[in-house]
Design a protein around this motif. Structure first.
Motif, PDB file in Angstrom:
ATOM      1  N   HIS A   1      10.400  -4.809   2.370  1.00 35.59           N
ATOM      2  CA  HIS A   1      10.601  -4.106   1.074  1.00 35.59           C
ATOM      3  C   HIS A   1       9.165  -4.015   0.364  1.00 35.59           C
ATOM      4  O   HIS A   1       8.976  -3.968  -0.913  1.00 35.59           O
ATOM      5  N   THR A   2       8.120  -4.040   1.303  1.00 34.45           N
ATOM      6  CA  THR A   2       6.603  -4.218   0.846  1.00 34.45           C
ATOM      7  C   THR A   2       5.938  -2.868   1.521  1.00 34.45           C
ATOM      8  O   THR A   2       6.144  -2.592   2.382  1.00 34.45           O
ATOM      9  N   HIS A   3       4.812  -2.608   0.551  1.00 39.06           N
ATOM     10  CA  HIS A   3       3.640  -1.517   1.232  1.00 39.06           C
ATOM     11  C   HIS A   3       2.366  -2.250   1.019  1.00 39.06           C
ATOM     12  O   HIS A   3       2.295  -3.479   0.684  1.00 39.06           O
ATOM     13  N   THR A   4       1.547  -1.644   1.954  1.00 40.18           N
ATOM     14  CA  THR A   4       0.127  -2.194   1.982  1.00 40.18           C
ATOM     15  C   THR A   4      -0.766  -1.100   2.035  1.00 40.18           C
ATOM     16  O   THR A   4      -0.639   0.068   2.132  1.00 40.18           O
ATOM     17  N   VAL A   5      -2.102  -1.551   1.970  1.00 36.75           N
ATOM     18  CA  VAL A   5      -3.158  -0.769   2.053  1.00 36.75           C
ATOM     19  C   VAL A   5      -4.046  -1.067   3.346  1.00 36.75           C
ATOM     20  O   VAL A   5      -5.236  -0.898   3.415  1.00 36.75           O
ATOM     21  N   GLY A   6      -3.423  -1.839   4.300  1.00 35.04           N
ATOM     22  CA  GLY A   6      -4.126  -2.327   5.478  1.00 35.04           C
ATOM     23  C   GLY A   6      -4.669  -1.286   6.471  1.00 35.04           C
ATOM     24  O   GLY A   6      -5.551  -1.481   7.145  1.00 35.04           O
ATOM     25  N   ASP A   7      -3.820  -0.251   6.551  1.00 33.85           N
ATOM     26  CA  ASP A   7      -4.400   0.802   7.584  1.00 33.85           C
ATOM     27  C   ASP A   7      -3.873   2.186   7.013  1.00 33.85           C
ATOM     28  O   ASP A   7      -3.193   2.312   6.054  1.00 33.85           O
ATOM     29  N   LEU A   8      -4.376   3.286   7.422  1.00 33.78           N
ATOM     30  CA  LEU A   8      -4.347   4.648   6.983  1.00 33.78           C
ATOM     31  C   LEU A   8      -2.845   5.094   7.068  1.00 33.78           C
ATOM     32  O   LEU A   8      -2.167   5.422   5.901  1.00 33.78           O
ATOM     33  N   GLU A   9      -1.870   4.575   7.827  1.00 33.27           N
ATOM     34  CA  GLU A   9      -0.510   5.064   7.989  1.00 33.27           C
ATOM     35  C   GLU A   9       0.240   4.263   6.702  1.00 33.27           C
ATOM     36  O   GLU A   9       1.144   4.765   6.278  1.00 33.27           O
ATOM     37  N   ASP A  10      -0.172   2.987   6.691  1.00 37.03           N
ATOM     38  CA  ASP A  10       0.455   2.234   5.478  1.00 37.03           C
ATOM     39  C   ASP A  10       0.119   2.854   4.126  1.00 37.03           C
ATOM     40  O   ASP A  10       0.822   2.898   3.129  1.00 37.03           O
ATOM     41  N   ALA A  11      -1.341   3.281   4.076  1.00 42.42           N
ATOM     42  CA  ALA A  11      -1.726   3.759   2.675  1.00 42.42           C
ATOM     43  C   ALA A  11      -1.068   5.187   2.422  1.00 42.42           C
ATOM     44  O   ALA A  11      -0.772   5.580   1.335  1.00 42.42           O
ATOM     45  N   ASP A  12      -0.719   5.960   3.614  1.00 40.58           N
ATOM     46  CA  ASP A  12      -0.166   7.106   3.511  1.00 40.58           C
ATOM     47  C   ASP A  12       1.283   6.907   2.728  1.00 40.58           C
ATOM     48  O   ASP A  12       1.765   7.802   2.086  1.00 40.58           O
ATOM     49  N   ARG A  13       1.908   5.931   3.453  1.00 45.30           N
ATOM     50  CA  ARG A  13       3.409   5.757   2.783  1.00 45.30           C
ATOM     51  C   ARG A  13       3.417   5.332   1.294  1.00 45.30           C
ATOM     52  O   ARG A  13       4.357   5.564   0.711  1.00 45.30           O
ATOM     53  N   LEU A  14       2.431   4.667   1.027  1.00 46.41           N
ATOM     54  CA  LEU A  14       2.211   3.759  -0.287  1.00 46.41           C
ATOM     55  C   LEU A  14       2.003   5.081  -1.215  1.00 46.41           C
ATOM     56  O   LEU A  14       2.830   5.340  -2.229  1.00 46.41           O
ATOM     57  N   ARG A  15       1.169   5.957  -0.912  1.00 48.38           N
ATOM     58  CA  ARG A  15       0.600   7.224  -1.589  1.00 48.38           C
ATOM     59  C   ARG A  15       2.061   8.095  -1.899  1.00 48.38           C
ATOM     60  O   ARG A  15       2.268   8.489  -2.998  1.00 48.38           O
ATOM     61  N   SER A  16       2.862   8.341  -0.827  1.00 51.52           N
ATOM     62  CA  SER A  16       4.020   9.012  -0.986  1.00 51.52           C
ATOM     63  C   SER A  16       5.095   8.038  -2.145  1.00 51.52           C
ATOM     64  O   SER A  16       5.813   8.838  -2.936  1.00 51.52           O
ATOM     65  N   ARG A  17       5.108   6.995  -1.818  1.00 55.09           N
ATOM     66  CA  ARG A  17       6.080   6.182  -2.812  1.00 55.09           C
ATOM     67  C   ARG A  17       5.670   6.167  -4.131  1.00 55.09           C
ATOM     68  O   ARG A  17       6.432   6.408  -5.104  1.00 55.09           O
ATOM     69  N   LEU A  18       4.271   6.185  -4.331  1.00 55.92           N
ATOM     70  CA  LEU A  18       3.702   6.084  -5.779  1.00 55.92           C
ATOM     71  C   LEU A  18       3.934   7.504  -6.529  1.00 55.92           C
ATOM     72  O   LEU A  18       4.238   7.612  -7.650  1.00 55.92           O
ATOM     73  N   ARG A  19       3.882   8.519  -5.723  1.00 57.66           N
ATOM     74  CA  ARG A  19       3.933   9.768  -6.396  1.00 57.66           C
ATOM     75  C   ARG A  19       5.481  10.031  -6.737  1.00 57.66           C
ATOM     76  O   ARG A  19       5.724  10.850  -7.426  1.00 57.66           O
ATOM     77  N   GLU A  20       6.497   9.296  -5.986  1.00 54.74           N
ATOM     78  CA  GLU A  20       7.877   9.290  -6.264  1.00 54.74           C
ATOM     79  C   GLU A  20       8.208   8.757  -7.539  1.00 54.74           C
ATOM     80  O   GLU A  20       9.357   9.002  -8.098  1.00 54.74           O
ATOM     81  N   LEU A  21       7.556   7.746  -7.996  1.00 55.69           N
ATOM     82  CA  LEU A  21       7.784   6.858  -9.047  1.00 55.69           C
ATOM     83  C   LEU A  21       7.928   7.686 -10.510  1.00 55.69           C
ATOM     84  O   LEU A  21       7.035   8.490 -10.667  1.00 55.69           O
ATOM     85  N   ALA A  22       8.658   7.418 -11.286  1.00 61.27           N
ATOM     86  CA  ALA A  22       8.699   7.819 -12.694  1.00 61.27           C
ATOM     87  C   ALA A  22       7.532   7.175 -13.724  1.00 61.27           C
ATOM     88  O   ALA A  22       7.029   6.150 -13.116  1.00 61.27           O
ATOM     89  N   ASP A  23       7.237   7.730 -14.551  1.00 60.96           N
ATOM     90  CA  ASP A  23       6.042   7.428 -15.442  1.00 60.96           C
ATOM     91  C   ASP A  23       6.118   5.958 -15.940  1.00 60.96           C
ATOM     92  O   ASP A  23       5.408   5.229 -16.246  1.00 60.96           O
ATOM     93  N   ASP A  24       7.584   5.647 -16.141  1.00 55.80           N
ATOM     94  CA  ASP A  24       7.800   4.284 -16.542  1.00 55.80           C
ATOM     95  C   ASP A  24       8.074   3.121 -15.798  1.00 55.80           C
ATOM     96  O   ASP A  24       8.880   2.054 -16.010  1.00 55.80           O
ATOM     97  N   SER A  25       7.923   3.589 -14.421  1.00 51.21           N
ATOM     98  CA  SER A  25       8.284   2.605 -13.386  1.00 51.21           C
ATOM     99  C   SER A  25       7.211   1.185 -13.344  1.00 51.21           C
ATOM    100  O   SER A  25       6.222   1.106 -13.833  1.00 51.21           O
ATOM    101  N   SER A  26       7.661   0.408 -12.585  1.00 47.23           N
ATOM    102  CA  SER A  26       6.905  -0.743 -12.367  1.00 47.23           C
ATOM    103  C   SER A  26       6.312  -1.173 -11.171  1.00 47.23           C
ATOM    104  O   SER A  26       7.010  -0.828  -9.971  1.00 47.23           O
ATOM    105  N   VAL A  27       4.795  -1.404 -10.894  1.00 48.52           N
ATOM    106  CA  VAL A  27       4.476  -1.706  -9.487  1.00 48.52           C
ATOM    107  C   VAL A  27       4.012  -3.264  -9.641  1.00 48.52           C
ATOM    108  O   VAL A  27       3.163  -3.517 -10.356  1.00 48.52           O
ATOM    109  N   VAL A  28       4.431  -3.824  -8.450  1.00 51.34           N
ATOM    110  CA  VAL A  28       3.709  -5.133  -8.519  1.00 51.34           C
ATOM    111  C   VAL A  28       2.953  -5.435  -7.208  1.00 51.34           C
ATOM    112  O   VAL A  28       3.271  -5.032  -6.036  1.00 51.34           O
ATOM    113  N   VAL A  29       1.655  -5.933  -7.379  1.00 47.94           N
ATOM    114  CA  VAL A  29       0.577  -6.111  -6.321  1.00 47.94           C
ATOM    115  C   VAL A  29       0.580  -7.541  -5.953  1.00 47.94           C
ATOM    116  O   VAL A  29       0.300  -8.211  -7.093  1.00 47.94           O
ATOM    117  N   VAL A  30       0.861  -8.017  -4.944  1.00 44.88           N
ATOM    118  CA  VAL A  30       0.742  -9.243  -4.573  1.00 44.88           C
ATOM    119  C   VAL A  30      -0.408  -9.902  -3.794  1.00 44.88           C
ATOM    120  O   VAL A  30      -0.790  -9.249  -2.693  1.00 44.88           O
TER     121      VAL A  30
END
Length: 396
Positions: free
Chosen positions: A124-153
């Motif tokens: 249930h988490t994303h990372t920026v550890g490698d390019l593929e993970d960063a690509d998946r995170l970018r896609s997820r962030l683009r899907e989010l509504a403007d009032d969504s919540s992001v948690v960085v651990v």
């Protein structure tokens, strides 16, 4: 002995150097060895892709698609050969590839780097550890509504940079930064103040002093019982390493890093040299070294020098590198540059604001340029007394 026999006896036998991995350490090692132009020496880089990935920019790539790759052909010496493949295992004198091929070596440089180790809640988490993970995170962030919540651990440099970048580039999202200990704990008091003030200005909510217990769909549960709403959870905690060395029967430490001597030569395997994040030299020379491109570049250069010494029949010199600063981007318009001693302990001096952002950007650019200049001019500070602290991070 006739003339032709004399000529043959003076010829230098071919020697193959294989570099596994084309990150900061692997690229500079390959370029530095090739630049020496040793007769008969062939350098081959094996990497899963034909591009060099600037890991220090992956949080930017995830937030807004900033370019984080450069063609290896533009960084490597033209004489260096490139094999696009993944190494399945390493034998005594060859690497076995996933495409069914293999490459013999006289010397191997192990430069496989590090990767995110998400642990609990990985599904249930994303990372920026490698390019593929960063690509998946970018896609997820683009899907989010403007009032969504992001948690960085993760309250280290990567977590700080990621939360600040998302807050600045994607306004409207609620961004929360979770840290088991104090945020930016390795900085001086002045450096920490600069980080916390800028995070507050960007609207990042900081939850320090409690670790993540688990990540679930739509929420993050902390060890103190706090539950945070999360439409996208990003793990920016500890790093791990690929298990190639372990799978190949090479000596590793408890974290799976290749064990080497003080010259970066693998214990019990004198034709294997380890560089970068995935190696564990003795504590007395490397106890202060954190995972970062700032360490990977001099480690790669030193490993190349060790390889050249072995090719020449000379004794290699012991590792001796140190740090100069910790550089943190806080979005694109602010940053913190924390000056440190060679053992990475913080000095009182820290730069902030736009000046620090410019310095950070110049350092990121110089890291890419530096590995592509054949490594002949790389220098690094010499550390003082061996420290006991070791911090893992992917930041420059």
């Amino acid at each position: 002995m006739n003339a032709s026999q004399g000529t043959r006896s003076s010829e230098v036998p071919p020697r193959n150097v294989v570099v596994v991995g084309a990150g900061y350490a692997g690229v500079i090692a390959a370029n530095r060895i090739q630049a020496a132009r040793r007769p008969g020496v062939t350098v081959t880089v094996v990497n899963p892709r034909s591009e060099f990935v600037e890991r220090v920019r992956l949080h930017q790539h995830a937030a807004d698609g900033a370019d984080a790759t450069t063609a290896l052909s533009g960084l490597l010496d033209p004489a260096v050969r490139v094999r696009v493949a993944t190494v399945d295992r390493i034998t005594d004198a060859a690497v076995v590839l996933d495409d069914g091929g293999s490459l013999d070596f006289d010397l191997l440089v192990y430069a496989v780097g590090s990767r995110s180790d998400r642990g609990v809640g990985a599904e249930h988490t994303h990372t920026v550890g490698d390019l593929e993970d960063a690509d998946r995170l970018r896609s997820r962030l683009r899907e989010l509504a403007d009032d969504s919540s992001v948690v960085v651990v993760g309250g280290g440099l990567t977590g700080i940079e990621t939360s600040a970048e998302i807050a600045e580039r994607l306004p409207g999202r609620t961004v929360r930064l979770v840290s088991a200990g104090p945020v930016a704990e390795g900085l001086s008091e002045r450096g920490r103040r600069g980080v916390t003030r800028t995070l507050a200005r960007l609207g990042v909510e900081v939850h320090a002093g409690s670790r993540m217990l688990r990540a679930e769909p739509g929420r993050v549960v902390l060890a103190d019982g706090t539950v945070l709403a999360s439409d996208c959870t990003i793990w920016a905690g500890a790093l791990g390493v690929p298990d190639l060395a372990r799978r190949s029967g090479l000596p590793v430490d408890g974290a799976g890093r290749l064990q080497t001597d003080e010259n970066l030569v693998c214990l019990g395997h004198p034709n294997v040299i380890g560089v970068g994040d995935a190696v564990a030299p003795p504590e007395r020379v490397a106890g202060h070294i954190r995972m970062s491109c700032q360490a990977a570049i001099p480690l790669g250069a030193h490993g190349a020098d060790t390889a050249l010494a072995l090719l020449d029949g000379r004794a290699p010199r012991p590792l001796s590198i140190g740090f100069a600063s910790q550089c943190i981007s806080l979005g694109r318009r602010a940053g913190v540059v924390q000056l440190v001693r060679a053992d990475d302990s913080p000095r009182r001096i820290a730069l902030g604001g736009r000046t620090a952002a410019v310095v950070k950007e110049l350092i990121c650019r110089s890291a890419r340029w530096g590995v592509g200049t054949r490594g002949s001019a790389v220098r690094w500070p010499v550390p003082g007394p061996t420290p006991t602290r070791q911090t893992q991070d992917t930041s420059a």
